[in-house]
Design an enzyme around this catalytic site. Structure first.
Site, short mmCIF file in Angstrom:
data_model
loop_
_atom_site.label_atom_id
_atom_site.label_comp_id
_atom_site.label_asym_id
_atom_site.label_seq_id
_atom_site.Cartn_x
_atom_site.Cartn_y
_atom_site.Cartn_z
CE LYS A 1 2.42 -23.23 -10.18
NZ LYS A 1 1.00 -23.06 -10.44
N GLY B 1 -4.20 -9.75 -16.59
CA GLY B 1 -3.78 -10.83 -17.49
C GLY B 1 -4.97 -11.70 -17.83
CB VAL C 1 -7.09 -14.86 -13.98
CG1 VAL C 1 -8.18 -14.98 -12.94
CG2 VAL C 1 -6.52 -16.23 -14.32
P1 NAD Z 1 -0.97 -13.45 -16.58
O1 NAD Z 1 0.49 -13.58 -16.72
O2 NAD Z 1 -1.85 -13.67 -17.75
O3 NAD Z 1 -1.31 -12.01 -16.00
C1 NAD Z 1 -0.65 -11.40 -14.94
C2 NAD Z 1 -0.84 -9.91 -15.13
O4 NAD Z 1 -0.39 -9.24 -13.96
C3 NAD Z 1 -0.04 -9.34 -16.30
O5 NAD Z 1 -0.89 -8.52 -17.10
C4 NAD Z 1 1.06 -8.52 -15.62
O6 NAD Z 1 1.47 -7.41 -16.39
C5 NAD Z 1 0.36 -8.10 -14.36
N1 NAD Z 1 1.26 -7.75 -13.24
C6 NAD Z 1 2.39 -8.36 -12.81
N2 NAD Z 1 2.88 -7.73 -11.73
C7 NAD Z 1 2.04 -6.70 -11.46
C8 NAD Z 1 1.99 -5.69 -10.48
N3 NAD Z 1 2.93 -5.59 -9.53
N4 NAD Z 1 0.96 -4.81 -10.49
C9 NAD Z 1 -0.01 -4.89 -11.45
N5 NAD Z 1 -0.01 -5.83 -12.42
C10 NAD Z 1 1.00 -6.72 -12.43
O7 NAD Z 1 -1.38 -14.42 -15.37
P2 NAD Z 1 -2.80 -15.07 -15.07
O8 NAD Z 1 -2.87 -16.40 -15.73
O9 NAD Z 1 -3.87 -14.06 -15.32
O10 NAD Z 1 -2.68 -15.34 -13.50
C11 NAD Z 1 -2.78 -14.29 -12.56
C12 NAD Z 1 -2.53 -14.85 -11.16
O11 NAD Z 1 -3.50 -15.86 -10.90
C13 NAD Z 1 -1.16 -15.50 -10.94
O12 NAD Z 1 -0.75 -15.28 -9.61
C14 NAD Z 1 -1.43 -16.97 -11.16
O13 NAD Z 1 -0.50 -17.79 -10.48
C15 NAD Z 1 -2.81 -17.07 -10.55
N6 NAD Z 1 -3.59 -18.21 -11.05
C16 NAD Z 1 -3.84 -18.32 -12.38
C17 NAD Z 1 -4.56 -19.41 -12.84
C18 NAD Z 1 -4.90 -19.55 -14.30
O14 NAD Z 1 -5.76 -20.40 -14.63
N7 NAD Z 1 -4.33 -18.77 -15.18
C19 NAD Z 1 -4.99 -20.41 -11.95
C20 NAD Z 1 -4.74 -20.25 -10.59
C21 NAD Z 1 -4.01 -19.14 -10.15
#
Ligand code: NAD
Length: 371
Positions: free
Chosen positions: A103, A203, A205
Site C-alpha cells: 500500500k 463516496g 463505494v
Molecule cells: P471516497 O473517497 O470516494 O469516499 C469516502 C467518503 O467518505 C467521502 O464522501 C467522504 O466525504 C466521506 N467521509 C470521510 N470521513 C467521513 C466521516 N467521518 N463521516 C462520514 N463520511 C465521511 O472513498 P471510497 O472509494 O468510496 O472508499 C470508501 C472506503 O472503502 C475507504 O475506507 C476505502 O479504503 C475502502 N475501500 C474502497 C475500495 C474501492 O474500490 N474504492 C476498495 C476497498 C476498500
C-alpha cells in the site's frame, strides 16, 4: 546508515526525488507486523512525501492502492500505510489471488496539494519499485490520476486505458453480497425489505452500495462530511441524514462503514445499536481488541478486508492470461458471500472473533505458499 534506492531517472539526468529504506524505523511501530520493506519517497521541490509499504510478496507482487490523505503526523501516515498493506496481504490471500500485499500513502491534501509535479515525482518512485509493488486507486486518488501515473510508470493497475478501470462498483457489489450473507447468517433470510441500514460515507463505494440497498427495499440512514452527498441520498433514496459520527449510534439493523477506518473502538462500540457491521471501509477496528468487544455485544462483524475485496479482485483480473474480462470477475466477487459465511461459522465453532478467524485463514494460505 540508511539504505537509499536510486530513482531510475537519476541515471538519465537530475532528479530531486530521494527514496530511502525506512523499514527499521517502521519496525518500531506496533503496526509493523514483519513487513518485508518500507520505502519513503521525498521530493522537497515537487512537494512529495510518499510511503510505500510492502508487507508480503509471498503470493505475488505486492498490490495495493495509493491513498492521498493529510495525516496529522508522519507516524500516523506510516501507521496507516502499514495497517493497510498488511490488510492487502490478507485480502488477496483470502480472495485466492496470486498477489502479495502493499500500500502507498502520500501525505497531502488531495484537494489542495495534488499537483502534476507531485504526481510526476511519485511516478518516478513507482517506476523504481517495478517488480516489487503495483499501485491502484484509493481515497484521494482519481482514475485520471491513475492514468497520469500509468503514462510514466508501468506498475499502475486499474487505469481506464487498457486497464480494468474504476474498482469501486465491484467493491460495492462485493460489499452488498457480503452484507446480505451476514443478514442471512443472522436472520436466516437475506430479504432486505424494511431492513434498516446506516451507511457512513457516500463516496464511490458508499453511494453505489446505498443504491443497491434501496433497490431491494432497505431503509437508509446516511452520513457524509459533504452535505451535497447526504442531500442527494435524502432526495433520491429517501434516506434519513445523520450529522457527523452520530451515525454509529443510529437505531438500525446493520451499520455499513464506508468512510475511513478506525470507527469501531472502545468509545463507539458501546453506542452501536446495529446487530451487524458490514461495510467497505478498510481498517474498521481501531484495535484488535475491538473485535472481541463486538462479540461481547452480540454484534456480527464482517471482516473489512474480506467483504471489500471486490475491487482488488477486479484489478487482479487485468493480470490474468488473456487479459481482463468482466465475466471472469463477477463469480469471484460473488464468492465473497460464501467466504464470509465460512468465516462466521468457523468463528462460532471455535469461539473466536470473525476478524481472528479471517486473519488465521489468510496466514494459513500465505504460509502454505511459502513452503
Ligand atoms: P471516497 O473517497 O470516494 O469516499 C469516502 C467518503 O467518505 C467521502 O464522501 C467522504 O466525504 C466521506 N467521509 C470521510 N470521513 C467521513 C466521516 N467521518 N463521516 C462520514 N463520511 C465521511 O472513498 P471510497 O472509494 O468510496 O472508499 C470508501 C472506503 O472503502 C475507504 O475506507 C476505502 O479504503 C475502502 N475501500 C474502497 C475500495 C474501492 O474500490 N474504492 C476498495 C476497498 C476498500
Amino acid at each position: 546508515m540508511l539504505n537509499v534506492l536510486k530513482p531510475r531517472h537519476e541515471v538519465a539526468g537530475a532528479t530531486t526525488l530521494e527514496i530511502t529504506d525506512i523499514t527499521a524505523e517502521a519496525a518500531r511501530l506496533p503496526a509493523f507486523d514483519a513487513h518485508e520493506q518500507v520505502w519513503l519517497g521525498r521530493d522537497t521541490v515537487r512537494g512529495l512525501i510518499a510511503i510505500v509499504s510492502i508487507h508480503s510478496t509471498v503470493l505475488g507482487p505486492a498490490l495495493g492502492g495509493t491513498r492521498i490523505w493529510p495525516h496529522v503526523s508522519f507516524e500516523a501516515g506510516l501507521t496507516d500505510a502499514l495497517r493497510l498493506s498488511r490488510g492487502m496481504t490478507f485480502k488477496s490471500a483470502i480472495a485466492g489471488l496470486p498477489l502479495g500485499g502493499g500500500k502507498a500513502v502520500i501525505i497531502a491534501d488531495a484537494k489542495t496539494d495534488k499537483a502534476p509535479a507531485m504526481l510526476e515525482a511519485y511516478a518516478e518512485m513507482l517506476d523504481t519499485l517495478v517488480g516489487q509493488y503495483i499501485t491502484a486507486e484509493d481515497v484521494g486518488m482519481t482514475l485520471a490520476d491513475a492514468d497520469f501515473l500509468a503514462e510514466r510508470a508501468p506498475n499502475v493497475a486499474g487505469t481506464t486505458r487498457g486497464g480494468s478501470g474504476n474498482p469501486s462498483p465491484f467493491t460495492a457489489q462485493g460489499t452488498f453480497f457480503g452484507l446480505k450473507a451476514a443478514l442471512r447468517h443472522r436472520k436466516g433470510s437475506d430479504d432486505l425489505k424494511g431492513v434498516r441500514v446506516a451507511v457512513q460515507g457516500l463516496g464511490s463505494v458508499g453511494w453505489s452500495l446505498c443504491r443497491k440497498l434501496h433497490a431491494e427495499g432497505a431503509v437508509l440512514t446516511v452520513s457524509d462530511l459533504d452535505p451535497a452527498r447526504t442531500a442527494r441520498a435524502a432526495e433520491t433514496l429517501g434516506a434519513t441524514i445523520v450529522e457527523g459520527n452520530a451515525i454509529v449510534a443510529a437505531d438500525v439493523d446493520i451499520f455499513a462503514p464506508c468512510a475511513l477506518g478506525g470507527m469501531l473502538s472502545a468509545e463507539t462500540i458501546p453506542l452501536l445499536k446495529a446487530g451487524i457491521v458490514a461495510g467497505a471501509a478498510n481498517n474498521q477496528l481501531a484495535t484488535a481488541e475491538d473485535g472481541q468487544r463486538l462479540v461481547e455485544k452480540g454484534i456480527l462483524y464482517a471482516p473489512d478486508y474480506v467483504i471489500n475485496a471486490g475491487g482488488v479482485i477486479n484489478v487482479a483480473a487485468e493480470m490474468a492470461d488473456g487479459g481482463y474480462s468482466v465475466e471472469a470477475v463477477m463469480p469471484r466477487v460473488e464468492k465473497i458471500a460464501k467466504t464470509l459465511t465460512k468465516i462466521f461459522e468457523r468463528a462460532e465453532r471455535e469461539g473466536r472473533t470473525t476478524d481472528d478467524v479471517a486473519e488465521a485463514m489468510a496466514r494459513e494460505i500465505v504460509e502454505a505458499a511459502r513452503k
